[in-house]
Write an enzyme that holds these catalytic residues in place. Structure first.
Site, PDB file in Angstrom:
ATOM      1  N   LYS A 264       0.850  -1.057   0.019  1.00  0.00           N
ATOM      2  CA  LYS A 264      -0.059   0.101  -0.118  1.00  0.00           C
ATOM      3  C   LYS A 264       0.811   1.163   0.017  1.00  0.00           C
ATOM      4  O   LYS A 264       1.973   1.324   0.546  1.00  0.00           O
ATOM      5  CB  LYS A 264      -0.767   0.180   1.305  1.00  0.00           C
ATOM      6  CG  LYS A 264      -2.070  -1.141   1.346  1.00  0.00           C
ATOM      7  CD  LYS A 264      -2.760  -0.589   2.416  1.00  0.00           C
ATOM      8  CE  LYS A 264      -3.968  -1.665   2.443  1.00  0.00           C
ATOM      9  NZ  LYS A 264      -4.987  -1.529   1.454  1.00  0.00           N
ATOM     10  N   ARG A 338     -10.421 -11.280   1.616  1.00  0.00           N
ATOM     11  CA  ARG A 338     -11.335 -12.250   1.001  1.00  0.00           C
ATOM     12  C   ARG A 338     -10.603 -13.814   1.079  1.00  0.00           C
ATOM     13  O   ARG A 338     -11.192 -14.855   1.247  1.00  0.00           O
ATOM     14  CB  ARG A 338     -11.747 -12.189  -0.353  1.00  0.00           C
ATOM     15  CG  ARG A 338     -10.676 -11.859  -1.050  1.00  0.00           C
ATOM     16  CD  ARG A 338     -10.947 -11.120  -2.485  1.00  0.00           C
ATOM     17  NE  ARG A 338     -10.869  -9.495  -2.296  1.00  0.00           N
ATOM     18  CZ  ARG A 338     -10.852  -8.559  -2.948  1.00  0.00           C
ATOM     19  NH1 ARG A 338     -11.466  -8.872  -4.374  1.00  0.00           N
ATOM     20  NH2 ARG A 338     -11.014  -7.477  -2.947  1.00  0.00           N
TER      21      ARG A 338
HETATM   22  N1  BES Z   1      -8.251  -3.740   4.416  1.00  0.00           N
HETATM   23  C1  BES Z   1      -8.221  -3.324   2.842  1.00  0.00           C
HETATM   24  C2  BES Z   1      -9.713  -2.544   2.757  1.00  0.00           C
HETATM   25  C3  BES Z   1      -9.560  -1.334   3.571  1.00  0.00           C
HETATM   26  C4  BES Z   1      -9.178  -0.057   2.891  1.00  0.00           C
HETATM   27  C5  BES Z   1     -10.236  -1.017   4.704  1.00  0.00           C
HETATM   28  C6  BES Z   1      -9.335   1.252   3.750  1.00  0.00           C
HETATM   29  C7  BES Z   1     -10.462   0.153   5.543  1.00  0.00           C
HETATM   30  C8  BES Z   1      -9.886   1.378   4.862  1.00  0.00           C
HETATM   31  C9  BES Z   1      -8.243  -4.430   2.196  1.00  0.00           C
HETATM   32  O1  BES Z   1      -7.575  -5.422   2.381  1.00  0.00           O
HETATM   33  C10 BES Z   1      -7.813  -4.165   0.792  1.00  0.00           C
HETATM   34  O2  BES Z   1      -6.610  -3.783   0.756  1.00  0.00           O
HETATM   35  N2  BES Z   1      -8.589  -3.948  -0.210  1.00  0.00           N
HETATM   36  C11 BES Z   1      -8.258  -3.495  -1.729  1.00  0.00           C
HETATM   37  C12 BES Z   1      -8.621  -4.535  -2.778  1.00  0.00           C
HETATM   38  C13 BES Z   1      -8.068  -4.461  -3.901  1.00  0.00           C
HETATM   39  C14 BES Z   1      -6.479  -4.756  -3.950  1.00  0.00           C
HETATM   40  C15 BES Z   1      -8.615  -5.338  -4.906  1.00  0.00           C
HETATM   41  C16 BES Z   1      -8.743  -2.330  -1.753  1.00  0.00           C
HETATM   42  O3  BES Z   1      -9.976  -2.056  -1.368  1.00  0.00           O
HETATM   43  O4  BES Z   1      -8.169  -1.497  -2.255  1.00  0.00           O
HETATM   44 MN    MN Z   2      -5.532  -5.329   1.680  1.00  0.00          MN
END
Ligand code: BES
Ligand code: MN
Ligand code: ZN
Length: 484
Positions: A264, A338
């Site tokens: 990230k 997931r």
């Molecule tokens: N934990 C994150 C989602 C999230 C983002 C929760 C911001 C709370 C605040 C999740 O694991 C994630 O990183 N999701 C990605 C998925 C993508 C790579 C398909 C996302 O939503 O960007």
């Molecule tokens: Mn994630």
């Protein structure tokens, strides 16, 4: 903080501040408290106070009554009064009085008597609003309200509801503490300890480690843990308050989500300690259910791990096999939620649950779609979703249903495995849920994405900024009459 019910007159109550909830423009509400209060209310309403929602005004009380001060708190229009408005007023009033250094507080319920058990909603707002997270910083002038006395005729029903509300609110705060604790102190091992601390008669807790998970074939879950030196803990709680099929509650429990190899951006990454808010909510629910001895059978599952990059971390393109035998192509290691939930759902099925509810900070797309006003809900059981919608209305932990059209299946088709873990940017709130659906299959299942609601950036009347503990009140309301 001590909360009690006393059947005495407002004017006879010795306290630092007496709270008088009032509706907009309604200056006659407290006429029965005598001429001096009447005069004060008329004066205040003529200029400085309107009774608008969450408006507050603290004034010295007239000399001839026992309370030192009076706090007026607005409820808005009388025709729009609701449990939520009273909850908000409760949070607003309590936080205001705490910050003003008040210790002994009393609540008059004359102004809210039109709504059954409104005192309880008011106290609920106060208990939730007064929450602070103090583990790492002792405030110099630590202000706290010592007691709130509800001025009301006592009844069995009021006492029961008050007790229930206190239990649920303290479980919400328990969840908030877990979520706020930073990832160095809230590792999967710590989360397992928190779960083990809930053990009691009727509530058993089992913690599976990496070896156990390997033996069970949880390749999707373990693939997320591979980059971290913290041992993963797959936490299973069983609360048996009744016979019959259990309701399985699954909480996403990534104690820190860096994204893994699909790292990230640095900006805001510190927030990813709250990626276990789903797991914390499940612990809160099971804690409250067992304390209240609810006649229901629950299984709680927290697939806990960190998601970090490292020499042995999972790489984009890797293919893993889940507990159900399904193979998954990992396109993006940041779509880890997931993966752990897929194995948790597969594992949950061993309990032959009547229904599965998962609670997860699953997608950034959830916040983009709904902001922090509602969680997204998807599932394969419209009956259960309707019940959740009703509880969402009762608790104001609002949900918004999104579709799971068959066509979304195409988005997550893999060329070389049974499924892939991302379906691209478009529809990503839904395709994440569709991925889970592929594992839930025929079992009645509902997914709640709390990514936008688990953490608040601004103080709300009864949610101080930070972890909200969302999910606990919603499911506790559902469990009032839902049996799977
Ligand atoms: N934990 C994150 C989602 C999230 C983002 C929760 C911001 C709370 C605040 C999740 O694991 C994630 O990183 N999701 C990605 C998925 C993508 C790579 C398909 C996302 O939503 O960007
Ligand atoms: Mn994630
Ligand atoms: Zn995540």
């Amino acid at each position: 903080m001590n909360i009690s019910i006393k059947n005495i007159r407002e004017t006879d109550c010795i306290c630092d501040a007496l709270i008088l909830p009032v509706t907009e423009g309604d200056s006659k509400l407290y006429d029965k408290l005598g001429v001096s209060v009447q005069r004060l209310v008329r004066k205040v309403f003529s200029k400085e106070f309107k009774g608008k929602q969450n408006e507050v005004l603290l004034v010295p009380a007239p000399k001839d009554i026992k309370p030192e001060r009076i706090l007026f708190v607005g409820l808005g229009k009388k025709s729009e009064i609701s449990a939520e408005r009273i909850r908000q007023a409760g949070g607003r009033a309590a936080v205001y009085l705490r910050d003003m250094g008040m210790k002994k507080v009393a609540l008059s319920t004359g102004g809210i008597a039109s709504l059954h058990l409104s005192q309880v909603s008011f106290i609920e707002g106060a208990l939730l609003g007064l929450y602070t997270f103090k583990r790492y910083k002792e405030e110099k002038n630590n202000k706290a309200i010592g007691s709130i006395t509800i001025l009301s005729k006592p009844s069995k029903e009021l006492a029961n509801e008050l007790n229930r509300t206190k239990t649920v609110a303290s479980s919400v705060c328990f969840a908030r503490d877990l979520i706020s604790t930073p990832a160095n102190d809230m590792t999967p091992t710590h989360l397992a300890k928190a779960a083990l601390s809930l053990k009691r008669k009727n509530l058993s807790v089992k913690v599976l480690d990496r070896k156990d998970a390997e033996r069970l074939g949880m390749g999707a879950y373990l693939s997320v843990a591979k980059g971290s030196n913290e041992p993963p803990k797959f936490i299973v709680l069983e609360y048996k308050g009744a016979e019959g099929r259990p309701l399985a509650l699954i909480g996403k429990s990534i104690t820190f989500d860096s994204g893994g190899i699909s790292l990230k951006p640095a900006d805001g990454m510190e927030k990813m300690k709250y990626d276990m808010a789903g797991g914390a909510a499940v612990l809160g629910i099971i804690k409250a259910a067992s304390e209240l001895k609810l006649p229901v059978n629950l299984v709680g599952i927290l697939p806990a791990t960190e998601n970090l990059p490292g020499g042995s971390a999972t790489k984009p393109g890797d293919i893993v096999k889940s507990i159900t035998g399904k193979t998954v192509e990992i396109i993006n290691t940041d779509a880890e939620g997931r993966l752990v939930l897929a194995d948790a759902i597969g594992y949950a099925k061993r309990f032959k649950p009547g229904a599965i509810i998962d609670i997860a900070t699953l997608t950034g797309a959830c916040s983009i779609a709904l902001g922090s006003e509602a969680m997204a809900m998807m599932g394969n059981d419209s009956g259960l979703m309707d019940k959740i919608k009703r509880s969402a209305g009762n608790t104001y932990e609002r949900v918004w249903e999104m579709p799971l059209f068959d066509e979304y299946r195409e988005y997550i088709k893999s060329d070389i495995a049974e499924i892939k873990n991302t379906g691209g940017k478009n529809g990503s709130l839904v395709t994440a849920a569709y991925f889970l659906y592929e594992f839930a299959e025929k079992t009645p299942w509902v997914h709640l994405d709390i990514a936008g609601t688990a953490w608040t950036e601004k103080d709300k009347p009864y949610i101080p900024k930070g972890a909200s503990g969302i999910g606990v009140r919603l499911v506790m309301d559902l469990l009032k009459d839902f049996r799977p």
